[in-house]
Write an enzyme that holds these catalytic residues in place. Structure first.
Site, PDB file in Angstrom:
ATOM      1  N   ASP B  13      -4.994  14.253 -41.320  1.00 46.95           N
ATOM      2  CA  ASP B  13      -5.762  14.728 -40.256  1.00 46.95           C
ATOM      3  C   ASP B  13      -4.875  16.540 -39.594  1.00 46.95           C
ATOM      4  O   ASP B  13      -4.025  17.093 -39.996  1.00 46.95           O
ATOM      5  CB  ASP B  13      -4.198  14.231 -39.392  1.00 46.95           C
ATOM      6  CG  ASP B  13      -4.092  13.106 -37.914  1.00 46.95           C
ATOM      7  OD1 ASP B  13      -5.168  13.943 -37.344  1.00 46.95           O
ATOM      8  OD2 ASP B  13      -3.920  12.599 -37.925  1.00 46.95           O
ATOM      9  N   HIS B  15      -4.896  17.182 -35.878  1.00 44.94           N
ATOM     10  CA  HIS B  15      -4.689  16.644 -35.298  1.00 44.94           C
ATOM     11  C   HIS B  15      -3.418  18.321 -34.432  1.00 44.94           C
ATOM     12  O   HIS B  15      -2.471  17.373 -35.205  1.00 44.94           O
ATOM     13  CB  HIS B  15      -4.467  15.658 -33.859  1.00 44.94           C
ATOM     14  CG  HIS B  15      -5.523  14.469 -34.123  1.00 44.94           C
ATOM     15  ND1 HIS B  15      -5.849  14.056 -34.857  1.00 44.94           N
ATOM     16  CD2 HIS B  15      -6.764  15.112 -32.496  1.00 44.94           C
ATOM     17  CE1 HIS B  15      -7.326  12.978 -34.992  1.00 44.94           C
ATOM     18  NE2 HIS B  15      -7.363  13.086 -33.379  1.00 44.94           N
TER      19      HIS B  15
HETATM   20  C1  B12 Z   1      -7.754  17.137 -29.463  1.00 38.37           C
HETATM   21  C2  B12 Z   1      -8.230  16.052 -30.049  1.00 38.37           C
HETATM   22  C3  B12 Z   1      -9.212  15.617 -31.285  1.00 38.37           C
HETATM   23  C4  B12 Z   1      -9.146  17.118 -31.847  1.00 38.37           C
HETATM   24  C5  B12 Z   1      -8.448  18.158 -31.976  1.00 38.37           C
HETATM   25  C6  B12 Z   1      -8.336  19.317 -32.434  1.00 38.37           C
HETATM   26  C7  B12 Z   1      -6.869  19.798 -32.915  1.00 38.37           C
HETATM   27  N1  B12 Z   1      -7.347  20.449 -34.141  1.00 38.37           N
HETATM   28  O1  B12 Z   1      -5.504  19.550 -32.147  1.00 38.37           O
HETATM   29  C8  B12 Z   1     -10.788  16.928 -32.569  1.00 38.37           C
HETATM   30  C9  B12 Z   1     -11.967  17.004 -31.790  1.00 38.37           C
HETATM   31  C10 B12 Z   1     -10.891  17.645 -33.313  1.00 38.37           C
HETATM   32  C11 B12 Z   1     -10.366  15.323 -32.744  1.00 38.37           C
HETATM   33  C12 B12 Z   1     -10.728  14.640 -34.851  1.00 38.37           C
HETATM   34  C13 B12 Z   1     -10.211  13.233 -34.646  1.00 38.37           C
HETATM   35  N2  B12 Z   1     -10.090  12.552 -33.768  1.00 38.37           N
HETATM   36 CO1  B12 Z   1      -8.892  12.875 -32.506  1.00 38.37          CO
HETATM   37  N3  B12 Z   1      -8.692  13.529 -30.322  1.00 38.37           N
HETATM   38  C14 B12 Z   1      -8.700  14.023 -29.536  1.00 38.37           C
HETATM   39  C15 B12 Z   1      -7.076  14.106 -28.266  1.00 38.37           C
HETATM   40  C16 B12 Z   1      -8.682  13.856 -27.713  1.00 38.37           C
HETATM   41  C17 B12 Z   1      -6.278  14.451 -27.898  1.00 38.37           C
HETATM   42  C18 B12 Z   1      -4.997  14.882 -29.290  1.00 38.37           C
HETATM   43  C19 B12 Z   1      -4.449  15.715 -28.264  1.00 38.37           C
HETATM   44  O2  B12 Z   1      -3.918  17.053 -28.844  1.00 38.37           O
HETATM   45  N4  B12 Z   1      -3.207  14.821 -28.071  1.00 38.37           N
HETATM   46  C20 B12 Z   1      -2.286  15.820 -26.354  1.00 38.37           C
HETATM   47  C21 B12 Z   1      -0.895  15.349 -28.653  1.00 38.37           C
HETATM   48  C22 B12 Z   1      -0.144  16.445 -27.194  1.00 38.37           C
HETATM   49  O3  B12 Z   1      -0.322  14.668 -27.807  1.00 38.37           O
HETATM   50  P1  B12 Z   1       0.366  13.787 -29.936  1.00 38.37           P
HETATM   51  O4  B12 Z   1      -0.716  14.400 -30.353  1.00 38.37           O
HETATM   52  O5  B12 Z   1      -0.534  12.035 -28.944  1.00 38.37           O
HETATM   53  O6  B12 Z   1       1.235  13.666 -30.048  1.00 38.37           O
HETATM   54  C23 B12 Z   1       2.049  13.877 -29.163  1.00 38.37           C
HETATM   55  C24 B12 Z   1       2.449  12.410 -29.096  1.00 38.37           C
HETATM   56  O7  B12 Z   1       1.901  11.349 -29.685  1.00 38.37           O
HETATM   57  C25 B12 Z   1       3.819  12.333 -29.873  1.00 38.37           C
HETATM   58  N5  B12 Z   1       4.208  12.347 -31.479  1.00 38.37           N
HETATM   59  C26 B12 Z   1       3.482  13.108 -32.114  1.00 38.37           C
HETATM   60  N6  B12 Z   1       4.009  12.475 -33.466  1.00 38.37           N
HETATM   61  C27 B12 Z   1       4.769  12.590 -33.196  1.00 38.37           C
HETATM   62  C28 B12 Z   1       6.120  11.756 -34.632  1.00 38.37           C
HETATM   63  C29 B12 Z   1       7.680  11.419 -34.062  1.00 38.37           C
HETATM   64  C30 B12 Z   1       7.865  11.485 -34.726  1.00 38.37           C
HETATM   65  C31 B12 Z   1       7.662  11.672 -32.825  1.00 38.37           C
HETATM   66  C32 B12 Z   1       9.030  11.548 -32.168  1.00 38.37           C
HETATM   67  C33 B12 Z   1       6.356  11.347 -31.791  1.00 38.37           C
HETATM   68  C34 B12 Z   1       5.482  12.144 -31.906  1.00 38.37           C
HETATM   69  O8  B12 Z   1       4.834  13.453 -28.900  1.00 38.37           O
HETATM   70  C35 B12 Z   1       3.733  14.671 -28.894  1.00 38.37           C
HETATM   71  C36 B12 Z   1       4.166  15.219 -28.516  1.00 38.37           C
HETATM   72  O9  B12 Z   1       4.487  15.060 -26.980  1.00 38.37           O
HETATM   73  C37 B12 Z   1      -6.835  12.251 -29.139  1.00 38.37           C
HETATM   74  C38 B12 Z   1      -6.870  11.633 -28.235  1.00 38.37           C
HETATM   75  C39 B12 Z   1      -5.791  11.636 -26.765  1.00 38.37           C
HETATM   76  N7  B12 Z   1      -6.461  11.766 -25.758  1.00 38.37           N
HETATM   77  O10 B12 Z   1      -4.672  11.158 -27.233  1.00 38.37           O
HETATM   78  C40 B12 Z   1      -8.208  12.605 -29.770  1.00 38.37           C
HETATM   79  C41 B12 Z   1      -7.574  11.200 -30.841  1.00 38.37           C
HETATM   80  C42 B12 Z   1      -6.751  11.206 -30.893  1.00 38.37           C
HETATM   81  N8  B12 Z   1      -8.704  11.047 -32.102  1.00 38.37           N
HETATM   82  C43 B12 Z   1      -9.082  10.288 -32.558  1.00 38.37           C
HETATM   83  C44 B12 Z   1     -10.071  10.595 -33.758  1.00 38.37           C
HETATM   84  C45 B12 Z   1     -10.068   9.386 -34.243  1.00 38.37           C
HETATM   85  C46 B12 Z   1     -10.514  11.742 -33.778  1.00 38.37           C
HETATM   86  C47 B12 Z   1     -11.281  11.770 -35.537  1.00 38.37           C
HETATM   87  C48 B12 Z   1     -11.542  10.740 -36.451  1.00 38.37           C
HETATM   88  C49 B12 Z   1     -12.731  11.408 -34.932  1.00 38.37           C
HETATM   89  C50 B12 Z   1     -13.468  11.808 -33.528  1.00 38.37           C
HETATM   90  N9  B12 Z   1     -13.125  10.258 -32.581  1.00 38.37           N
HETATM   91  O11 B12 Z   1     -13.503  12.998 -33.274  1.00 38.37           O
HETATM   92  C51 B12 Z   1     -11.840  13.384 -35.855  1.00 38.37           C
HETATM   93  C52 B12 Z   1     -10.252  13.237 -37.166  1.00 38.37           C
HETATM   94  C53 B12 Z   1     -10.024  14.362 -37.354  1.00 38.37           C
HETATM   95  C54 B12 Z   1      -9.024  15.379 -38.267  1.00 38.37           C
HETATM   96  N10 B12 Z   1      -9.555  14.860 -40.055  1.00 38.37           N
HETATM   97  O12 B12 Z   1      -8.228  14.837 -38.018  1.00 38.37           O
HETATM   98  C55 B12 Z   1      -8.620   8.825 -32.179  1.00 38.37           C
HETATM   99  C56 B12 Z   1      -7.364   8.391 -32.947  1.00 38.37           C
HETATM  100  C57 B12 Z   1      -7.250   6.758 -32.971  1.00 38.37           C
HETATM  101  C58 B12 Z   1      -6.610   6.099 -33.100  1.00 38.37           C
HETATM  102  N11 B12 Z   1      -5.698   7.001 -33.878  1.00 38.37           N
HETATM  103  O13 B12 Z   1      -6.494   4.784 -33.203  1.00 38.37           O
HETATM  104  C59 B12 Z   1      -7.747   9.530 -30.872  1.00 38.37           C
HETATM  105  C60 B12 Z   1      -7.104   8.729 -30.001  1.00 38.37           C
HETATM  106  C61 B12 Z   1     -10.124   9.673 -30.097  1.00 38.37           C
HETATM  107  C62 B12 Z   1      -9.491   8.028 -29.853  1.00 38.37           C
HETATM  108  N12 B12 Z   1      -9.230   7.096 -28.495  1.00 38.37           N
HETATM  109  O14 B12 Z   1     -10.289   7.400 -30.651  1.00 38.37           O
HETATM  110  N13 B12 Z   1      -9.562  15.171 -32.543  1.00 38.37           N
END
Ligand code: B12
Lengths: 462, 138
Positions: B13, B15
């Protein structure tokens, strides 16, 4: 004329190099079998007689004598850490860079049977690491206690969690252990810091180990023993790459040293990823890195070389000569002073040298792994990326005596497209034809500018 | 003394954004954060926690394979001598919309102390962490 005599007490040969400091020339080189077991000075005198013979017509006086040594088994060390891939590995890398021979690497809390094993391997110095600064200290304190109890006679260098230092100090003081506290080899997770420990090892080598090996008493005649021989080679490589106060260095480079028992690879390079967008993984690598392959050598290790490479790989480098490859390798490892006596035997040595270079460099460099995701391929790199180094330099008997040293060294370059190994792609190739790398590393301790210029002048393009 | 937390994203992963935010939030709250970044194996989390003497491990999984990547984590911790390590996990733990209670239960059964749904505010989790660390001391 200011002449300096550089001495290398090797395990098989005592080698002398006479340098004219003003003309920046090698005046003469000579070698004679080492006599460390009996009286070290004997072999030295024999070599000196041979050297003086060559210098009969040149009026000279040696104003300085400097020595390095890998005699009596070299500097034998044990590295101890906490996690095998982290502090234990960092400790090992620090010791290797100080020119040590690693007898074993240990991790986690040690037990009595491991202590016995360490004792039986007869180390000169133990390097004790474990924990980041402020991290785990139970393990290193436990191990210090066990060392103090079971191996009180072996000197210890402490390069672990600084929060554990006071306690370790008092444990060692109580038991009168000879020890020295240095900096942590891994102060923060995955961050390596080898230089302070390397310096401490060198100091301890000069102050104590030389004496223990019976070399100290002849220092009046031979001058000061400054470091273990492999450290001198690394030093030469570093001066050559980085340059000196006055001289511009050659840039990032790799030195391959193919010997009878081991093949050493030294890289002076940051090893950062060439390709963009690559994530780095694992423990950081030292800028000046030495790796030692104990199973790759031309004689003592000829058999293990065959075991590591297999006949097919050796055969790849044989053009005309027909050999029972397995048999020849086994024979050579039994007859360690065998010299090739025919063109076929020469070719066989060259093939072994090429295989040693190929495998040793492959093990030294980093690997690039690719992960396929729905989003395309993502890359991660472990170890050093040496694809873009500027120079590959070869040293060691097989290269000096071979008619095609270039072929042997090129075996270490990257040849397949998409290979995961980050080997040099297209460096310039140089040969240490006069066999002066270790001598110049020594000279560089006192006269870096001259050492640099002499190296540059005497290394030959091949 | 500062408490040490190992933080990272598990599996293949990549992200990276949430990871940076969590690092910032934990550091601001006074924790010593050992951030191992994206793409880590279970062993890399465990090795990091061992050397740094961490009190908790925070695992993120965003790309949907969290369940497979996290299986056996607790057992490996125990094997490595990290007996009462606090294990938290969060992110987008599973693919698609699934009943949260079910998801949480599955991860708790795996041995995670706390499990967080998508969009969790880090501040909430930090409150839980402070509470859990206090009881751990007792
Ligand atoms: C940007 C993004 C990408 C970028 C990532 C760039 C990078 N290097 O960071 C790229 C384009 C590379 C990408 C690729 C992929 N992505 Co993407 N991506 C996103 C997107 C749009 C935003 C993620 C993000 O940065 N969020 C902002 C941050 C701040 O939030 P967060 O990551 O969720 O983390 C917060 C909370 O979750 C929480 N949290 C996280 N971990 C933990 C752990 C603990 C202990 C606690 C307490 C809290 C906590 O706190 C964090 C901070 O507030 C999301 C959709 C979305 N809107 O979330 C999809 C998403 C995560 N991706 C997804 C997918 C499927 C992929 C890919 C597999 C294929 C694709 N569809 O593009 C690939 C996987 C690549 C890989 N090997 O990892 C899916 C995951 C689906 C699922 N899990 O069911 C999502 C949800 C989009 C969707 N709805 O389909 N992605």
């Amino acid at each position: 004329m200011k002449a300096v005599l550089l001495i290398d007490f090797g395990s098989t040969y005592t080698k002398l190099t006479a340098v004219d400091l003003d003309a920046e020339e090698i005046m003469a080189v000579a070698k004679s079998p080492s006599t460390v077991e009996t009286d070290i000075i004997q072999g030295f005198n024999q070599a000196l007689a041979l050297l003086e013979e060559q210098l009969r017509k040149v009026p000279h006086e040696f104003t300085e004598r400097l020595a390095c040594s890998s005699a009596a088994g070299g500097l034998k060390m044990i590295a101890i850490g906490l996690v095998p891939e982290l502090t234990a590995e960092a400790a090992k890398r620090a010791a290797l860079g100080a020119g040590a021979r690693i007898l074993g690497t240990y991790s986690y809390q040690l037990d009595r049977s491991e202590m016995k094993e360490i004792n039986e391997s007869r180390p000169d110095i133990i390097l004790l690491a474990g924990g980041t600064d402020g991290g785990n200290k139970d393990c290193i304190i436990h191990n210090a206690g066990l060392l103090a109890e079971m191996l009180p006679q072996v000197p210890v260098i402490v390069g672990g969690n600084k929060k554990a230092r006071d306690e370790i100090e008092s444990i060692f003081r109580r038991k009168n252990i000879c020890f020295c506290i240095s900096e942590n080899v891994m102060p923060r997770l995955n961050v390596i810091q080898v230089e302070p420990v390397r310096e401490t090892i060198k100091q301890m080598f000069i102050e104590r180990i030389i004496e223990a090996k019976g070399i100290k008493k002849v220092e009046k005649i031979i001058g000061n023993v400054l470091m273990p021989t492999p450290a001198a080679v690394l030093k030469a490589a570093q001066v050559l790459a980085d340059g000196t106060d006055l001289e511009e260095g050659l840039g990032e480079l790799v030195v391959v040293d193919i010997g009878g028992a081991t093949t050493d690879v030294h890289s002076i390079a940051t090893g950062e990823a060439v390709q963009a967008g690559v994530t780095l993984r694992g423990l950081q690598e030292p800028y000046a890195k030495r790796s030692v392959e104990g199973d790759l050598g031309m004689r003592v290790s000829a058999r293990s070389l065959w075991e590591a490479a297999g006949s097919k790989k050796i055969k790849k480098y044989l053009v005309a000569a027909q050999f029972d490859i397995e048999g020849r390798c086994k024979e050579l490892s039994a007859r360690v002073d065998a010299l090739p006596r025919s063109p076929e035997e020469e070719e066989f040595d060259e093939a072994m040298g090429a295989v040693a270079a190929e495998i040793a460099i492959e093990r030294h460099v980093g690997v690039l792994e690719s992960q396929y995701t729905p989003n395309g391929i993502i890359y991660s790199q472990t170890g050093k990326d040496l694809q873009n180094i500027k120079y590959l330099i070869g040293t060691g008997g097989v290269l000096v005596h071979s008619k095609q040293p270039g072929m042997i060294l090129r075996a270490g370059l990257s040849r397949e497209e998409n290979s995961p190994y980050l080997k040099p792609l297209n460096p310039k190739i140089l040969l240490d034809k006069t066999y002066i790398m270790s001598a110049m590393g020594l000279l560089a301790e006192r006269y870096p500018d001259q050492a640099f210029r002499i190296l540059k002048r005497y290394l030959e393009k091949v | 003394m500062k408490k040490t937390i190992v933080l990272g994203v598990i599996g293949a992963d990549c992200h990276a954004v949430g990871n940076k935010i969590l690092d910032f939030s934990l550091s601001s709250a006074g924790f010593e954060v050992i951030n191992i970044g994206v793409m880590n194996t279970q062993e890399e989390f465990i090795n990091a926690a061992t050397e740094t003497n961490a009190q908790a491990i925070w695992v993120s999984s965003l790309y949907g394979h969290g369940e497979i990547d996290c299986r056996g984590f607790r057992q490996k911790c125990e094997e490595a001598g990290l007996q009462d390590m606090l294990l938290y996990v969060g992110g987008n733990l599973v693919v698609g919309k699934q009943e949260w209670e079910q998801v949480e239960k599955r991860f708790k059964d795996m041995g995670f102390n706390r499990v967080y749904p998508p969009g969790t505010n880090p501040v909430e989790a930090i409150k839980d962490l402070e509470k859990d660390l206090q009881t751990k001391v007792k």
